[in-house]
Design an enzyme around this catalytic site. Structure first.
Site, PDB file in Angstrom:
ATOM      1  N   ILE A   5      29.397  21.332  23.531  1.00  0.00           N
ATOM      2  CA  ILE A   5      30.628  21.636  22.811  1.00  0.00           C
ATOM      3  C   ILE A   5      30.575  21.195  21.345  1.00  0.00           C
ATOM      4  O   ILE A   5      31.355  21.634  20.528  1.00  0.00           O
ATOM      5  CB  ILE A   5      31.838  21.004  23.540  1.00  0.00           C
TER       6      ILE A   5
ATOM      7  N   PHE B 265      28.633  23.882  29.478  1.00  0.00           N
ATOM      8  CA  PHE B 265      28.620  22.448  29.801  1.00  0.00           C
ATOM      9  C   PHE B 265      29.271  21.738  28.617  1.00  0.00           C
ATOM     10  O   PHE B 265      29.016  22.119  27.471  1.00  0.00           O
ATOM     11  CB  PHE B 265      27.191  21.919  29.960  1.00  0.00           C
TER      12      PHE B 265
ATOM     13  N   GLU C 126      28.649  28.244  20.540  1.00  0.00           N
ATOM     14  CA  GLU C 126      29.892  27.563  20.911  1.00  0.00           C
ATOM     15  C   GLU C 126      30.885  27.547  19.758  1.00  0.00           C
ATOM     16  O   GLU C 126      32.088  27.752  19.955  1.00  0.00           O
ATOM     17  CB  GLU C 126      29.586  26.143  21.402  1.00  0.00           C
TER      18      GLU C 126
ATOM     19  N   HIS D 123      23.437  17.632  30.544  1.00  0.00           N
ATOM     20  CA  HIS D 123      24.297  18.350  31.498  1.00  0.00           C
ATOM     21  C   HIS D 123      25.209  17.380  32.229  1.00  0.00           C
ATOM     22  O   HIS D 123      25.641  17.656  33.342  1.00  0.00           O
ATOM     23  CB  HIS D 123      23.468  19.115  32.539  1.00  0.00           C
TER      24      HIS D 123
END
Ligand SMILES: Cc1ncc(C[n+]2csc(CCOP(=O)(O)OP(=O)(O)O)c2C)c(N)n1
Ligand SMILES: [Mg+2]
Lengths: 338, 418
Positions: free
Chosen positions: A87, A83, A60, A129
């Protein structure tokens, strides 16, 4: 006019942007050949080519870092973080780099990128999630944060986000991808077919960032909500017959303070609703702003309905989720206050 | 239970540098050869063919200034004199600005003494259209590209001549025009961004490269690994430089994991061509950069280059290196000083002499002093910067927002509303 769910609205917008502007590139984990785990990029690689929509390493921080370099070079990357729970490795690149590049270089370099990422629970995704990390981004100056609650807005907001010359966080409430959700997991899933906001015009349109949508007018109390909670609040109001005005913020930064103030000044009461954890959530900002701007119109303390300050639990998901009952209880309390 | 009492060999290892204050620096274990017989391979070789280059040390000049070997670059004496001049100018500016920091004119300063060959030789080996993603120790890039020194000084003074309005600490330059990406104070972030820039260049089918820098210490950040991985996956036209100057503030390079394997060799694991070069050897740095740039321009993808050098002074104006390393370590560094070495080489090939050198130093010193005076006349942190406070609220977003406008009004600096 076509009937679309939110996935289709997002996908058609991405397709339009790819077709319109060669500088738009889409990339992320599994977004290329496969079309994304939520199918938002399905078919885009096939139609627009390998270089326009491609897969990345599971990295990410790398995805956002690369996107910043591309954006500074003049492209307009639209990246997907699979998701929003994933991040955080990219947080430094977003907070310290994308958000500040324009400022620190006095406009010499900018980072016009869009970061799409699913948020919210209600899909038995457990702690990894289900999160709603929007407040971690609204706290950072230099980026904008957008969160649609329906297919019509998703299209208009995404077009604007991609064409904006500032970095934009585009949060997609995953529980709303396929239909509105009223917070009751035992009811059969609804589809966007039955909703006016599932009607998405074929022509391209843009919704300015910073303009809220009044979902429902009312005089007794104002509800400030966004994302999934818009529909939970709407159901709670309907089933309890409350004369509430529901404002879907749509964009958190910039924020439509005019609409918020006008409503609270009219109703004199306000409840803020979000799915994210409570402490230092965006609701705290909203409550503070409402009392700063509308204190003398308020007839009761502002209340927040939020997720609890716990990780999002898997088995106890519906104990965590701020469903209709919690929203209704807060509304009644604020309405009863002298 | 202590180790002696137990029958385990397990023990926590904490690496330590060779020397601490009070020790006599001894680098005799470092074998200073002219080169390790590292041939110059075709620019499109498979990355694994650079394994010996990643573990060895590419050199062109010996310590007497005699240049030879397979990496001897084709470079005119004019370019070498330009390089010498830019290195001198970098050092003289550094000295001047550091002194001004000590006088309180600047809040902070950061020198690059001992590492000038890296930024200057590399800049002269690439094109002006190539975008450099620097750290705070590559001021030599701007100087080699003839960026106006007064503007650099104004940036350091945070005064009215600072094109970024005093928003950044001294030395954190930015210039798109001169191919110099805005420096970040967050270590490492530029490394992966450079790969994105390079990918954009490739996507646009342009010939321009990106060239990024990272310090030995900062290779431990995730961004370093993201960069190598993405550069490899997408064969990005980028030159990824690690400046191993032995120190990261007070931590020696072994703390970043540099003890058991060279930093260059990390590139091999990602499938990238990887070279390790004597960073104080102007000619060698120039040669490897030409090689890497050509490889990238011809579609061969990224090259990792480790510049083996030494940070000859403190980390910054806030640092006192005598607290953690012997003062004599810099002079004991076996690879000498990059400016002295290039000067010596030019003399050896009959293109330079002491008289010209001294005249040049005098000239440049005067230029630096005069330029500084002009810059300081525009203000300083000490005397007042002349920067309009209203600008603080501008440029956070492309357009002024109602929220910021309100904060500006409350702060007393004004409003953008009619
Ligand atoms: C992410 C981050 N962590 C820590 C720091 C503080 N810091 C500034 S410079 C520095 C040392 C860097 O050493 P190195 O990468 O070897 O570069 P050098 O200073 O030697 O050129 C540290 C720890 C920082 N600026 N950013
Ligand atoms: Mg270092």
């Amino acid at each position: 006019m076509a009937r679309m769910n939110m996935i289709e609205a997002i996908r058609s917008t991405l397709a339009y942007q790819l077709q319109k502007d060669d500088d738009v590139l889409i990339f992320g984990e599994d977004v290329g050949y496969f079309g994304g785990v939520f199918r938002c990029t399905d078919g885009l690689q096939e139609t627009y080519g390998l270089k326009r929509c491609f897969d990345t390493p599971i990295s990410e921080g790398g995805i956002i870092g690369v996107a910043i370099g591309m954006a500074a070079a003049g492209l307009r990357p639209v990246v997907e973080i699979q998701f929003s729970d994933y991040i955080y490795p990219a947080y430094d690149q977003i907070a310290s780099e994308a958000a500040r590049l324009r400022y620190r270089s006095n406009g010499d370099f900018t980072a016009p990128l869009t970061i799409r990422t699913p948020v919210g629970g209600g899909i038995y995704g457990g702690e990894t999630h289900s999160q709603s990390p929007e407040a971690l981004f609204t706290h950072i100056c230099g980026i904008k944060s957008v969160i649609p609650s329906n297919p019509y807005d998703a299209k208009g907001l995404l077009n604007t986000a991609i064409e904006t010359n500032d970095p934009v966080m585009f949060f997609e409430p995953k529980r709303l991808y396929n239909g509105p959700f009223d917070g009751d997991p035992d009811k059969p899933a609804m589809s966007w077919d039955s909703s006016e906001l599932g009607e998405v015009p074929d022509e391209e349109y843009r919704i300015p960032l910073g303009e809220a949508r009044t979902i429902r007018e009312g005089n007794a109390i104002t509800i400030l909500a966004y994302g999934t909670m818009v529909w939970v609040a709407e159901a709670a109001v309907r089933s309890h017959g409350i004369d509430a005005e529901i404002i879907d913020l749509r964009s958190l930064i910039p924020l439509d303070m005019k609409t918020i103030s006008a409503s609270v000044e009219k109703t004199g009461r306000c409840v803020v609703v979000h799915e994210a954890t409570r402490t230092s959530g965006f609701g705290a900002e909203l409550a503070a702003l409402v009392q700063e701007h509308c204190f003398y119109s308020l007839e009761a303390p502002v209340q927040r309905v939020t997720g609890w300050d716990t990780p999002y639990p898997h088995a106890l998901e519906w104990h965590y989720f701020p469903g209709q009952a919690r929203v209704a209880a807060a509304l009644e309390q604020v309405l009863e206050a002298a | 239970m202590t180790k002696d009492e137990s029958d385990t060999n397990s023990d926590l290892y904490i690496p330590e540098p060779l020397h601490r204050p009070g020790d006599t620096p001894d680098f005799s274990h470092i074998h200073v050869r002219r080169n390790d017989n590292l041939e110059q391979p075709d620019v499109l070789v498979d990355s694994y063919e650079t394994e010996r280059h990643a573990g060895g040390l590419i050199r062109v000049m010996d310590m007497q200034g005699v240049a030879s070997g397979p990496w001897l670059p084709q470079v005119t004496p004019d370019i070498l004199r330009k390089g010498l001049r830019a290195m001198l100018l970098t050092r003289l500016m550094d000295d001047r600005m550091f002194a001004m920091q000590r006088q309180g004119k600047l809040s902070f300063y950061l020198k690059s003494r001992g590492e000038e060959a890296v930024s200057v030789a590399q800049t002269l080996a690439i094109r002006k259209t190539d975008m450099v993603f620097p750290t705070y120790r590559q001021q030599g890039v701007l100087i080699a590209r003839d960026y106006p020194m007064k503007r650099m000084m104004c940036q350091c003074l945070s005064n009215a001549g600072d094109s970024s309005l005093g928003r950044q600490m001294p030395t954190m330059y930015s210039s798109r025009e001169y191919g110099f990406f805005s420096i970040s104070g967050n270590l490492g972030t530029q490394f992966i961004q450079s790969v994105g820039w390079a990918m954009a260049s490739a996507y646009k089918r342009r010939d321009d490269l990106a060239m990024a820098y990272i310090g030995d210490g900062s290779t431990a950040e995730g961004d370093f690994h993201y960069a190598l991985n993405f550069a490899s996956t997408y064969r990005a036209p980028v030159v990824l430089n690690i400046v191993n100057n032995q120190w990261a503030i007070s931590s020696f390079q072994g703390i970043a994991g540099g003890q058991s394997k060279t930093f260059a060799s990390r590139g091999l694991g990602y499938g990238l061509a990887s070279l390790r070069v004597d960073g104080n050897d102007f000619l060698a740095v120039y040669a490897v950069t030409r090689w890497a740039a050509e490889r990238a321009r011809r579609g061969g993808g990224a090259t990792v280059i480790e510049h083996y050098t030494y940070r000859a002074e403190g980390h910054s104006s806030s640092d006192d290196p005598s607290k953690y390393r012997p003062n004599e370590e810099a002079s004991a560094w076996p690879y000498g000083d990059p400016i002295e070495r290039l000067k010596q080489h030019l003399i050896v090939i009959g293109e330079w002499d002491d008289a010209r050198h001294n005249a040049l130093v005098d000239d440049l010193s005067t230029y630096v002093r005069d330029t500084y005076k002009e810059a300081e006349a525009l203000g300083s942190i000490a005397a007042g910067t002349g920067i309009d406070p209203k600008t603080m609220f501008e440029g956070v977003y492309e357009h002024m927002t109602p929220t910021l406008d309100e904060q500006a009004r409350v702060s007393g600096v004004g409003t953008w509303r009619e």
